[in-house]
Each structure stands twice: as C-alpha cells, then as structure tokens.
Design a protein around this motif. Sequence first.
Motif, short mmCIF file in Angstrom:
data_model
loop_
_atom_site.label_atom_id
_atom_site.label_comp_id
_atom_site.label_asym_id
_atom_site.label_seq_id
_atom_site.Cartn_x
_atom_site.Cartn_y
_atom_site.Cartn_z
N MET A 137 -3.64 46.89 -10.63
CA MET A 137 -2.73 47.26 -11.71
C MET A 137 -2.00 46.02 -12.22
SD MET A 137 -1.18 50.92 -10.36
CE MET A 137 -0.17 51.17 -11.82
N SER A 138 -2.68 44.88 -12.17
CA SER A 138 -2.03 43.62 -12.54
C SER A 138 -2.18 43.26 -14.01
CB SER A 138 -2.59 42.48 -11.68
OG SER A 138 -3.96 42.24 -11.99
N GLN A 139 -3.25 43.70 -14.62
CA GLN A 139 -3.58 43.23 -15.97
C GLN A 139 -3.61 44.38 -16.96
OE1 GLN A 139 -7.38 41.21 -16.24
NE2 GLN A 139 -6.76 40.05 -18.03
N GLY A 140 -3.16 44.12 -18.17
CA GLY A 140 -3.16 45.13 -19.21
C GLY A 140 -4.54 45.30 -19.82
N VAL A 141 -5.37 46.09 -19.16
CA VAL A 141 -6.74 46.32 -19.61
C VAL A 141 -6.91 47.79 -19.99
CG1 VAL A 141 -9.18 46.19 -18.97
CG2 VAL A 141 -7.56 44.54 -18.02
N PRO A 142 -7.52 48.08 -21.12
CA PRO A 142 -7.75 49.49 -21.46
C PRO A 142 -8.57 50.18 -20.38
CG PRO A 142 -8.18 48.09 -23.35
CD PRO A 142 -8.00 47.17 -22.17
N GLY A 143 -8.12 51.37 -19.97
CA GLY A 143 -8.81 52.09 -18.91
C GLY A 143 -9.89 53.03 -19.41
N THR A 144 -10.03 53.12 -20.72
CA THR A 144 -11.06 53.98 -21.32
C THR A 144 -12.01 53.12 -22.15
OG1 THR A 144 -9.58 54.42 -23.19
CG2 THR A 144 -9.59 56.01 -21.38
N PRO A 145 -13.26 53.53 -22.27
CA PRO A 145 -14.22 52.76 -23.08
C PRO A 145 -13.95 52.96 -24.57
CG PRO A 145 -15.26 54.76 -22.29
CD PRO A 145 -13.90 54.71 -21.63
#
Length: 389
Positions: free
Chosen positions: A39-47
């Motif tokens: 949970m460190s990086q702001g990455v979209p969790g959906t495609p």
Amino acid sequence: MLSFRLSRGVLSTIYPPITHAQSWGMVYKPTTTRPFIDMSQGVPGTPPSKVLLEALSHSSSSPGSSGYGDVVGESTLRSAFAEEMKTVYGREMDVTQDDIAITAGCNLAFVATVMCLADPGDEIILPVPWYYHLYTRANEGFLPSTSDCEKVNQLTNKGNCACDSKQPSAIYSPGLISKFAELAQKHKIALVLDETYRDFVDTLPPHTLFAPVQTELLKSSSSWRSNIIHLFSFSKSYCFPGHRLGLIAASPDLLKHVTTTLDCLQICAPRPPQLALASPGLLPMLRQSIQANAQSLKIRHNIFRTHLPPNWTIGSQGGYFAFVKHPFVGIPAITLCQRLAEELGSLGQSKMDWERWIRFSVANVSDDLVKQVCERLHECERHLGLKAE
C-alpha cells in the motif's frame, strides 16, 4: 566501478523512495493466507475500461501512430479534453485546446513547467509533508496556509512559485485554492496546481479559477492565464499509468516556452494512448467508469478508517491516500515501515523527516486486503514487541 565522475546533482538526490521501500518486501516470506500487501504507491487497483483497452488496441496497431507527433500533443485529444474538462469545472469553463499541452506523464509536466519558471538559485514553495518549505500541520489536516506561504515568499524573494500538490492526501477546498490564487497574483508568482486526484473528490468543481470572469477573486479583469498553471495525470482517472500521459493547461504565452522545453525532453508524448482517448465520444463514455472508481475508493477509505487500530491516528484522508500517525513513541515512521514490510508483509510509505507519519494508498488493493493490513497493524505490539503510548 565507474572510471568517470558523476554529477553532483544526481549524487545529492535520494534514491527513488518507492523502489527503496519495495525492496524491504523481498525479505518477507509470503504464504497463501498471508500475502505481501503493498500500500505504498498510488497505483490504480482496477484495469482500464474495456472500451479504452479496445481503443488502445486499435490505435497501437495503426501504422500512423508510430511516427512522431506534435510536441504539445495530438490536436484531437487537446480539443476533446478541453471539452471533457467542462464536465469537471462547469460548462462555462474558459480553457481551450490552445491552452493545453500533452506530456509523457504528469512528472514530466511538472519538470517542464519548473524548467520554464525557475533559474538555479530560485526557490519553489511546496507543501510538506512530502515536499519542502511550506510546512503543514496535523491539527489543520495538513492543509497549507496562505499566510505561511506569504512569509516564505517574503523571506526568499526569488521569483517563487506556489504549488498545490494534494500529496500525500490532503484535499484542498475551492476556497483555499482561491486564496492561493489571490496570493499568487498579489506577488506576481505562478500558482502551479497539480490536480491529479481531482476526479476523486466529493466537491465539484474542485475550484472556480477557470470560470470566464474572476474579477472578485483575482481583483482585476485578467483571466486565470496570468498566474495559474494546471497539471493533470491521465494515469489515475483512466487507470493506465504505464502509458505515461500528463497534461499542462496554461497560457499559450507560457506554452510556447514549454514547447521548447518538451522538445528537448520528450519530442512527443506517446501517441497510441493519445489517439485512443481522442476517439470520438470516448471521453464522455469513460466518465461513468471514473465515477464508479471514485465511489469504490470512497468505500475503501471508510473500510480503512473503520478497521484501523484506535490508537493509530488519521491526519488526513482523500484521493488515493490516508496519512496516519503510528502510536509508538521513539520509533521513526520509516523504521516501522521497514519492519512492517519485512516481518508482517504490509508496506506503507514514509520518509526520514516524517516522524511518526505513514502514508497508505487504499487505491491499489481490494477491500479485503485493506482489512488484512489493518489486522496486521493490530498485531504490531505483539509481533514486533512495540509499546504504544
């Protein structure tokens, strides 16, 4: 061993903090029931939306997308996105395609902007945590103060620029942004607004600076173009960070200099994602998936808030992130982050000067994994041998 000298600039720059933090996870031994949770990086969790993936497939397979494009981006996308911005900022919004430049990611949008604004020795006023100079306070929700900003500007007096970055998680109200806009005009400095997370806030429009008449706010008849520089990332809203697409909205008088800078840095932004997004009718169609993702994030923030141990304190929460203070006196947050990753398989993000504050991204994991991370935070005292205050 290198036989040549490296630049002082690169040697004095810290190693990428996300990459460094993720290396701690290599120590952890995951199991099927206790996976490593990042949970460190702001990455979209959906495609990306299926219709966007189809458009990307079509544009990528087109021979025409393989050549060089316009330095400031495809005119079709700039026009389409100026229209799309009206969905966020209102139908009367005064931004046209001539005010827009497309970049290879929002990081490059920021770099190109700053290269146009500042010389060596000049300073940029940026909010902290995360950035430098303009300190924010936990008891104020980590929101920056215009009075503090003005004091910093008067102390340095080197053509500074104020930046609203919405990092790590504070959401700035329209009123606060308006105050910074007024301050920027008063001191004849640029206000750089990084609005990467604008689609994930409850209040729309995020601000009214793009309205055609701002005489009450800006104290003159000049438009937003005299002081405002807007940055945007396509990565979060459209869930395709790997395609590297960002945007600058600013006066054409500035963009001609941005063009010079971008010509040295990128030549042109990636063309297939530009052409895909510019497909007729696609951007309005994608608005529904953006709103669905924003609602999912809101629910996930509530899950995190509900399941977090009661002695962990949320300082601010919104967009992709929650900024949380751990309860263990004398333990730097970065030290705890390393132990959480290596021993409990849960990774948050911190820095040396963040004291006891940790940033968690709720965007790139499922609702269930958010609960699992909170359960592991409950285990800190027992498994890590730490004593809470």
